[in-house]
Scaffold this motif. Structure first.
Motif, short mmCIF file in Angstrom:
data_model
loop_
_atom_site.label_atom_id
_atom_site.label_comp_id
_atom_site.label_asym_id
_atom_site.label_seq_id
_atom_site.Cartn_x
_atom_site.Cartn_y
_atom_site.Cartn_z
N PRO A 86 92.89 -41.45 -16.87
CA PRO A 86 93.80 -42.61 -16.28
C PRO A 86 92.87 -43.43 -15.26
CG PRO A 86 94.28 -40.48 -15.20
CD PRO A 86 93.32 -40.42 -16.45
N GLU A 87 91.78 -42.87 -14.88
CA GLU A 87 90.99 -43.72 -13.86
C GLU A 87 90.17 -44.86 -14.35
OE1 GLU A 87 88.81 -39.47 -14.52
OE2 GLU A 87 90.85 -40.39 -13.93
N VAL A 88 89.90 -44.78 -15.67
CA VAL A 88 89.10 -45.64 -16.33
C VAL A 88 89.83 -47.02 -16.25
CG1 VAL A 88 87.49 -46.32 -18.29
CG2 VAL A 88 87.94 -43.72 -17.61
N ASP A 89 89.08 -48.16 -16.03
CA ASP A 89 89.47 -49.56 -16.24
C ASP A 89 89.38 -49.93 -17.26
OD1 ASP A 89 90.60 -51.93 -15.86
OD2 ASP A 89 89.30 -52.47 -14.01
N PHE A 90 90.20 -49.98 -18.16
CA PHE A 90 90.32 -50.32 -19.90
C PHE A 90 90.19 -51.92 -19.60
CE2 PHE A 90 91.27 -45.91 -20.60
CZ PHE A 90 90.65 -45.71 -21.58
N ARG A 91 90.73 -52.73 -18.90
CA ARG A 91 90.55 -54.11 -18.81
C ARG A 91 89.06 -54.36 -18.77
NH1 ARG A 91 94.23 -56.06 -13.92
NH2 ARG A 91 92.94 -54.31 -12.93
N VAL A 92 88.30 -53.84 -17.85
CA VAL A 92 86.84 -54.13 -17.90
C VAL A 92 86.00 -53.84 -19.09
CG1 VAL A 92 84.50 -53.87 -16.63
CG2 VAL A 92 86.88 -54.10 -15.62
N MET A 93 86.29 -52.75 -19.81
CA MET A 93 85.80 -51.93 -21.18
C MET A 93 86.32 -53.01 -22.26
SD MET A 93 85.92 -48.05 -20.59
CE MET A 93 84.90 -47.75 -22.19
N SER A 94 87.43 -53.52 -22.15
CA SER A 94 88.01 -54.37 -23.37
C SER A 94 87.35 -55.70 -23.25
CB SER A 94 89.41 -54.47 -23.19
OG SER A 94 89.87 -55.23 -21.98
N SER A 95 86.86 -56.21 -21.94
CA SER A 95 85.94 -57.54 -22.01
C SER A 95 84.75 -57.25 -22.75
CB SER A 95 86.03 -57.76 -20.46
OG SER A 95 87.22 -58.20 -19.80
#
Length: 596
Positions: free
Chosen positions: A230-239
């Motif tokens: 849960p601590e991973v920022d998937f918004r950055v990874m999706s970019s």
């Protein structure tokens, strides 16, 4: 008088400027004008922090660390800095206007849905602005080779998302797209025989391939159930992913165009859902006037056609003196022959995979070197092109202590044998890889030891075995007659030597003794000469060190210190190895004592 005084003051000021330089106010020169904080950059571009991060990721703009933060204007505590020239470069990006359009669209859509205006909302959805990064890809990568050179991170992220489940931040469409692009890329590598190294690690499976003359290395995860933290920022990874998926699509299109195949290939959705792999795709060739398109089905995937592999060009007539004018031609031809034999490592071999082995990796590895693969279906679906009882099968890969069914005329091996053969570039004997056997050490092919580096004994054994196989010293077990003939010849040679020794007289023995004594004396003289040469070289080094300047002596001492640290580390590793081997030997002796 006033004019003379003004001239004198002007001359004095110009002299001071020439000596000291022109005075500048703080924050108007140097590092203060080269860097800008992230807060100021966001204000200048009139974007939100999320959009600013997304724009920087797409354009390849990253934060910079100033050499001396004290020279910057304002507070420097926990601040992120960018180059001013990069922010000016971002100010002309068309995506900024697209971000504003998307923000306006989302606001209008929310307003229409809040007022229950379904017709207005449906009309707005049809006019939804789309974000395109094609112009950024052309800008960052002018040629395909530039894109391939920067493909490592792209492949790691695409293969990672291809194994993800559908959650709140990950849509099923992006996961299926990553699966499709990854399988297309693997198929292009199998056709061009581009795979070079494979390594199984705790993190995943590391692959290294040579694509368009560039070395590409990536890691693919094992296909287990993925626990998304849960601590991973998937918004950055999706970019990152939105850019990398588009980039990989361009690369795949170019690879397929070079192979003469249509892109994108046709997909069998049922097979794709069953996770069959490359067999879920149907690859069509381009249509010619004389020849119609040919469909590459599963049988074509199993074909061992190596016509797409690179070959060495010959232009002897353009060289002065023909081939004699090219001194490195023989070395190049030798390397080309070695590479041809390596890329045809599994040529003519038929493999069958049990259902417990990692088929997604073994299929790619075996087909990349000319082998044919089939596998066991699960629940009556997803079966390979030929069954397990096919008499043509040469290798049966299982990962159990004992095979459930055995067939004559084939070798039963564990999956590690395939990867070790690829890394050793030869077919290793299968005796050590039988089902249930303790496997040899699986060492990383990405590590290359130098002269003074520590090399484990397993690495030395693998190198020696590969050299023996290359030279042809290792013989097949079936050639018993040749082995028996050599043994008989060796026995005859021993008998002749014994007869000659008996016929030798005492005088001959005395002569041999005197000759051996002379050789010993000569050896001692050689040893003395070597010691004198070593002493002389040591004295020359000391003299050269005395003549060195302070700067060069400091650099020399740093080099010698790093060498000493390296030697110390190597000695520590050797001592650990000796302690490990002693512990094993003591444990074996204790077991034998208990057994007795």
């Amino acid at each position: 008088n006033t004019a003379v005084e003004e001239e004198q003051t002007r001359v004095e000021v110009s002299c001071q400027i020439a000596i000291m330089g022109r005075m500048h106010k703080k924050g108007e020169h140097g590092a203060a004008t080269e860097f800008i904080s992230r807060t100021k950059a966001v204000r200048r571009l009139q974007l939100t922090l999320i959009d600013f991060r997304r724009l920087c990721i797409l354009k390849g703009i990253y934060p910079r660390e100033p050499a001396n933060k004290k020279k910057l204007s304002g507070s420097t505590a926990n601040r992120t800095y960018y180059f001013v020239k990069d922010i000016k470069f971002l100010a002309h990006e068309p995506l900024i206007e697209k971000f504003r359009e998307m923000k306006t669209f989302s606001r209008k859509l929310k307003k229409a849905l809040a007022k229950d205006q379904e017709g207005v909302a449906e009309g707005l959805r049809k006019k939804e602005p789309r974000l395109s990064v094609d112009h950024i890809i052309r800008e960052r990568y002018p040629s395909v080779v530039d894109a391939v050179r920067d493909l490592d991170d792209c492949l790691c992220l695409v293969f990672l998302f291809a194994n993800f489940p559908q959650i709140k931040f990950i849509q099923s469409s992006i996961v299926s797209k990553c699966k499709r692009f990854s399988q297309e890329f693997l198929y292009a590598l199998t056709r061009t025989r581009a795979l070079r190294k494979v390594f199984l690690s705790v993190k995943g499976i590391y692959y290294q391939a040579e694509v368009m003359g560039q070395t590409v290395t990536w890691v693919a995860p094992y296909k287990f159930s993925t626990d998304v933290p849960p601590e991973v920022d998937f918004r950055v990874m999706s970019s990152f992913l939105s850019f990398y998926v588009r980039l990989l699509g361009f690369v795949n299109w170019k690879l397929f165009a070079d192979l003469g195949l249509k892109y994108p290939p046709k997909i069998d959705e049922t097979k794709l859902q069953e996770d069959i792999g490359m067999s879920a795709f149907t690859f069509d060739a381009f249509e010619d006037d004389e020849q119609t398109a040919t469909t590459a089905t599963t049988t074509a995937l199993n074909s061992t056609d190596a016509g797409d592999a690179a070959t060495l060009d010959h232009f002897p007539e353009q060289m002065e003196g023909g081939e004699e004018g090219m001194p490195n031609l023989e070395d190049l031809q030798k390397k080309q022959r070695e590479m041809d034999s390596f890329t045809h490592l599994f040529e003519g071999k038929l493999f069958f995979l049990a259902r417990e082995v990692p088929r997604y990796s073994l299929e790619f590895a075996i087909r990349s070197f000319g082998g044919k693969v089939s596998w066991e279906g699960v629940g009556g679906s997803g079966e390979g092109p030929y069954s397990a009882d096919d008499e043509r099968i040469t290798h049966h890969i299982v990962d159990r202590p004992k095979a459930s069914s055995s067939f004559d005329g084939r070798s039963y091996v564990q999956p590690q044998w395939v990867y070790d053969c690829i890394n050793a570039k030869v077919l290793i004997p299968t005796a050590d890889y039988a089902p249930g056997a303790v496997l040899p050490a699986h060492l990383s092919p990405f590590v290359r030891e130098g002269e003074n580096d520590y090399m484990p004994p397993e690495r030395l054994e693998q190198i020696e075995m590969a050299e023996r196989i290359h030279k042809g010293d290792v013989e097949k077990e079936d050639d018993e007659e040749e082995v028996d003939g050599k043994i008989d010849e060796a026995d005859d040679d021993k008998a002749l030597k014994e007869g000659l020794e008996k016929e030798m007289t005492e005088e001959d023995k005395v002569e041999t003794d005197t000759k051996s004594k002379k050789k010993k004396k000569k050896k001692t003289k050689k040893e003395k000469e070597q010691e004198d040469a070593i002493q002389e070289e040591k004295e020359q080094k000391e003299l050269a060190q005395m003549i060195m300047s302070k700067k060069k002596r400091h650099l020399y001492n740093k080099i010698m210190a790093t060498k000493d640290r390296k030697k110390k580390k190597v000695n520590q590793l050797r001592s650990k190895r000796r302690a490990y081997e002693q512990g094993i030997s003591e444990g074996e002796t204790a077991k034998k004592a208990k057994a007795q």
